[in-house]
Design a protein around this motif. Structure first.
Motif, mmCIF file in Angstrom:
data_model
loop_
_atom_site.group_PDB
_atom_site.id
_atom_site.type_symbol
_atom_site.label_atom_id
_atom_site.label_comp_id
_atom_site.label_asym_id
_atom_site.label_seq_id
_atom_site.Cartn_x
_atom_site.Cartn_y
_atom_site.Cartn_z
ATOM 1 N N HIS A 1 -1.082 -0.187 -1.859
ATOM 2 C CA HIS A 1 -0.529 -0.118 -3.210
ATOM 3 C C HIS A 1 0.774 -0.909 -3.221
ATOM 4 O O HIS A 1 1.612 -0.714 -2.354
ATOM 5 C CB HIS A 1 -0.252 1.338 -3.597
ATOM 6 C CG HIS A 1 0.384 1.503 -4.934
ATOM 7 N ND1 HIS A 1 -0.349 1.659 -6.075
ATOM 8 C CD2 HIS A 1 1.682 1.526 -5.305
ATOM 9 C CE1 HIS A 1 0.482 1.786 -7.106
ATOM 10 N NE2 HIS A 1 1.717 1.705 -6.654
ATOM 11 N N THR A 2 0.925 -1.800 -4.169
ATOM 12 C CA THR A 2 2.168 -2.551 -4.314
ATOM 13 C C THR A 2 2.587 -2.500 -5.771
ATOM 14 O O THR A 2 1.788 -2.751 -6.669
ATOM 15 C CB THR A 2 1.992 -4.016 -3.875
ATOM 16 O OG1 THR A 2 1.548 -4.030 -2.522
ATOM 17 C CG2 THR A 2 3.290 -4.783 -3.991
ATOM 18 N N GLU A 3 3.825 -2.123 -5.983
ATOM 19 C CA GLU A 3 4.357 -2.036 -7.344
ATOM 20 C C GLU A 3 5.857 -2.261 -7.300
ATOM 21 O O GLU A 3 6.572 -1.617 -6.530
ATOM 22 C CB GLU A 3 4.052 -0.654 -7.919
ATOM 23 C CG GLU A 3 4.464 -0.492 -9.354
ATOM 24 C CD GLU A 3 4.069 0.869 -9.915
ATOM 25 O OE1 GLU A 3 4.756 1.327 -10.828
ATOM 26 O OE2 GLU A 3 3.094 1.460 -9.427
ATOM 27 N N ASN A 4 6.338 -3.177 -8.110
ATOM 28 C CA ASN A 4 7.768 -3.483 -8.190
ATOM 29 C C ASN A 4 8.393 -3.743 -6.819
ATOM 30 O O ASN A 4 9.484 -3.302 -6.509
ATOM 31 C CB ASN A 4 8.525 -2.351 -8.885
ATOM 32 C CG ASN A 4 8.087 -2.170 -10.315
ATOM 33 O OD1 ASN A 4 7.750 -3.151 -10.990
ATOM 34 N ND2 ASN A 4 8.072 -0.940 -10.797
ATOM 35 N N ARG B 1 2.846 0.478 -0.272
ATOM 36 C CA ARG B 1 2.456 1.718 0.407
ATOM 37 C C ARG B 1 1.027 1.587 0.896
ATOM 38 O O ARG B 1 0.188 1.015 0.225
ATOM 39 C CB ARG B 1 2.517 2.913 -0.553
ATOM 40 C CG ARG B 1 3.871 3.263 -1.036
ATOM 41 C CD ARG B 1 3.800 4.532 -1.889
ATOM 42 N NE ARG B 1 5.110 4.894 -2.352
ATOM 43 C CZ ARG B 1 5.600 4.631 -3.562
ATOM 44 N NH1 ARG B 1 4.845 4.002 -4.433
ATOM 45 N NH2 ARG B 1 6.804 4.990 -3.889
ATOM 46 N N SER B 2 0.758 2.139 2.051
ATOM 47 C CA SER B 2 -0.617 2.293 2.525
ATOM 48 C C SER B 2 -0.620 3.452 3.511
ATOM 49 O O SER B 2 0.350 3.665 4.231
ATOM 50 C CB SER B 2 -1.129 1.010 3.185
ATOM 51 O OG SER B 2 -0.421 0.752 4.364
#
Length: 105
Positions: free
Chosen positions: A76-79, A83-84
């Motif tokens: 997960h990538t945001e801003n 995360r993984s």
């Protein structure tokens, strides 16, 4: 360690998250069941986590709380934050438990 001490430890470790005492206690109970299942794979009448695994119980609860909303997330990538969860099954923590040896009936 008493239940209140475990609650206090988890609260200290997740002070930046909004989680109720009831939710923390639920996660502590889930962590306890995972520990007991791993420590006693053939079953047991024990219902309390052995004292040597109480800190591990808190660590498991904190990890489960931190994953809330993204359970099992692989990436997960945001801003700019990535995360993984490579060990979504918490095997790295559960591998610290030495299973009890005995005769399975």
């Amino acid at each position: 360690m008493t239940a209140d001490e475990k609650l206090g430890m988890v609260k200290a470790l997740i002070s930046d998250m909004n989680v109720s005492d009831e939710q923390i206690n639920t996660y502590l109970n889930v962590a306890a069941q995972r520990i007991l299942t791993t420590a006693y794979p053939c079953g047991t009448s024990k219902v309390e986590v052995p004292s040597r695994y109480e800190t591990l119980q808190c660590e498991l609860a904190v990890r489960m709380i931190a994953r809330r909303g993204g359970e099992g997330e692989i990436g997960h990538t945001e801003n700019g934050i990535s995360r993984s969860y490579a060990n979504a099954d918490d095997s790295d923590l559960l591998n610290r438990i030495v299973p009890a040896v005995g005769v399975c009936l």
